[in-house]
Design a protein around this motif. Structure first.
Motif, PDB file in Angstrom:
ATOM      1  N   SER A 151       0.884  -1.294   0.014  1.00  0.00           N
ATOM      2  CA  SER A 151      -0.061   0.094   0.048  1.00  0.00           C
ATOM      3  C   SER A 151       0.720   1.180   0.099  1.00  0.00           C
ATOM      4  CB  SER A 151      -0.718   0.062   1.139  1.00  0.00           C
ATOM      5  OG  SER A 151      -1.725  -1.086   1.208  1.00  0.00           O
ATOM      6  N   LEU A 155       1.152   4.278  -3.124  1.00  0.00           N
ATOM      7  CA  LEU A 155       1.129   5.447  -2.992  1.00  0.00           C
ATOM      8  C   LEU A 155       2.266   6.458  -3.092  1.00  0.00           C
ATOM      9  CD1 LEU A 155      -1.188   5.298   0.390  1.00  0.00           C
ATOM     10  CD2 LEU A 155      -1.840   6.130  -2.007  1.00  0.00           C
ATOM     11  N   THR A 158       2.486   7.315  -6.742  1.00  0.00           N
ATOM     12  CA  THR A 158       1.481   8.333  -7.286  1.00  0.00           C
ATOM     13  C   THR A 158       2.400   9.866  -6.906  1.00  0.00           C
ATOM     14  OG1 THR A 158       0.237   8.658  -5.160  1.00  0.00           O
ATOM     15  CG2 THR A 158      -0.494   6.861  -6.564  1.00  0.00           C
ATOM     16  N   MET A 160       3.190  10.802  -3.581  1.00  0.00           N
ATOM     17  CA  MET A 160       2.711  11.302  -2.435  1.00  0.00           C
ATOM     18  C   MET A 160       3.802  11.083  -1.334  1.00  0.00           C
ATOM     19  SD  MET A 160      -1.036   9.640  -1.739  1.00  0.00           S
ATOM     20  CE  MET A 160      -1.239  10.421  -0.068  1.00  0.00           C
ATOM     21  N   GLU A 164       1.923  12.772   3.520  1.00  0.00           N
ATOM     22  CA  GLU A 164       0.873  12.675   3.001  1.00  0.00           C
ATOM     23  C   GLU A 164       0.198  11.189   3.142  1.00  0.00           C
ATOM     24  OE1 GLU A 164       1.149  16.246  -0.485  1.00  0.00           O
ATOM     25  OE2 GLU A 164       2.402  14.122  -0.972  1.00  0.00           O
ATOM     26  N   ILE A 165       1.269  10.360   2.895  1.00  0.00           N
ATOM     27  CA  ILE A 165       0.714   8.707   3.038  1.00  0.00           C
ATOM     28  C   ILE A 165       0.266   8.391   4.286  1.00  0.00           C
ATOM     29  CG2 ILE A 165       1.661   6.610   2.851  1.00  0.00           C
ATOM     30  CD1 ILE A 165       3.581   7.481   0.696  1.00  0.00           C
ATOM     31  N   ASP A 167      -1.178  10.611   6.574  1.00  0.00           N
ATOM     32  CA  ASP A 167      -2.524  11.260   6.728  1.00  0.00           C
ATOM     33  C   ASP A 167      -3.413  10.318   5.994  1.00  0.00           C
ATOM     34  OD1 ASP A 167      -1.337  13.008   8.166  1.00  0.00           O
ATOM     35  OD2 ASP A 167      -1.125  14.551   6.430  1.00  0.00           O
ATOM     36  N   HIS A 168      -3.237   9.828   4.713  1.00  0.00           N
ATOM     37  CA  HIS A 168      -4.121   9.007   3.837  1.00  0.00           C
ATOM     38  C   HIS A 168      -4.302   7.746   4.443  1.00  0.00           C
ATOM     39  CE1 HIS A 168      -5.994   7.920   0.217  1.00  0.00           C
ATOM     40  NE2 HIS A 168      -5.424   6.516   0.427  1.00  0.00           N
ATOM     41  N   LEU A 169      -3.416   6.965   5.145  1.00  0.00           N
ATOM     42  CA  LEU A 169      -3.701   5.767   5.734  1.00  0.00           C
ATOM     43  C   LEU A 169      -3.896   6.016   7.156  1.00  0.00           C
ATOM     44  CD1 LEU A 169      -0.567   3.692   3.837  1.00  0.00           C
ATOM     45  CD2 LEU A 169      -2.963   3.843   3.350  1.00  0.00           C
ATOM     46  N   HIS A 170      -4.022   6.950   7.747  1.00  0.00           N
ATOM     47  CA  HIS A 170      -4.225   7.227   9.174  1.00  0.00           C
ATOM     48  C   HIS A 170      -3.188   6.607  10.069  1.00  0.00           C
ATOM     49  CE1 HIS A 170      -8.028   9.045   7.585  1.00  0.00           C
ATOM     50  NE2 HIS A 170      -8.312   7.798   7.240  1.00  0.00           N
ATOM     51  N   LYS A 173       3.715   8.972  10.576  1.00  0.00           N
ATOM     52  CA  LYS A 173       4.999   9.402   9.724  1.00  0.00           C
ATOM     53  C   LYS A 173       6.146   8.324   9.945  1.00  0.00           C
ATOM     54  CE  LYS A 173       7.935  12.657   7.531  1.00  0.00           C
ATOM     55  NZ  LYS A 173       9.368  11.993   7.765  1.00  0.00           N
TER      56      LYS A 173
END
Length: 204
Positions: A151, A155, A158, A160, A164-165, A167-170, A173
């Protein structure tokens, strides 16, 4: 003996014993290593994914030559294909070449013509073989990733950032950075460009 001939196997797939035997004699005499199969199903079952050339009879009982060709192209086998047929037409030739066959020769064939076609196929196939080896290696590396790492990699591709990843995957970092480092190691990549080039190669 030509080094190129030592690197590949010529697979002869034909239900006619006489033709298999004649092709085997011709090819071995010309310096090639051969493997013989009496049916398409036998070939599909035994092919070991090494670079090679297939001389494939079009009209066979059971698994037809066209079906075998479909299996070869859909599975991205590391093979170039020479279709052998006794009833070729222009429309058949066009259809088969579009489906993945590299060339076609009609029965009865001239021995020198057949050897010439094989030599030409193998000369032009070296970059194809090399690309498929890279793809296979990339797929092996890809299969070693955990679902979470896969996953993160998708990302990353793309564009990211780790933040950003996360935040996207909750996720944190720090966790994403750990996954990212593992992805790069498992994929033998030194940069995102390496990852992207492999992904493009796999999907084109």
């Amino acid at each position: 003996m030509n080094r190129q001939k030592e690197k590949v196997i010529i697979h002869v797939v034909d239900d006619d014993y006489g033709i298999r035997a004649a092709l085997n004699r011709l090819l071995v005499h010309a310096g090639y290593d051969t493997k013989l199969y009496s049916s398409g199903a036998d070939f599909i079952e035994k092919y070991d994914h090494s670079p090679g050339c297939v001389i494939l009879d079009l009209a066979m009982p059971g698994l037809s030559g066209e079906h075998v060709l479909y299996e070869i192209t859909s599975a991205r086998f590391n093979l170039v294909v020479l279709i052998l047929t006794g009833h070729a037409t222009i429309s058949t030739a066009v259809k088969l070449i579009k489906a993945g066959a590299v060339d076609l020769i009609e029965k009865p064939f001239d021995n020198e013509q057949l050897l010439g076609k094989i030599s030409k196929l193998l000369d032009s196939a070296q970059s194809f073989f090399a690309k498929n080896i890279l793809i296979a290696d990339y797929q092996r590396c890809l299969s070693s990733l955990t679902p979470s790492e896969r996953s993160v990699m998708e990302l990353l591709l793309t564009g990211m950032t780790s933040r950003e990843i996360a935040d996207h995957l909750h996720n944190s970092k720090k966790t994403i950075d750990i996954h990212r480092a593992r992805v790069m190691k498992k994929m033998h990549a030194t940069s995102l460009r390496d990852l992207l080039e492999g992904w493009i190669r796999l999907n084109t």
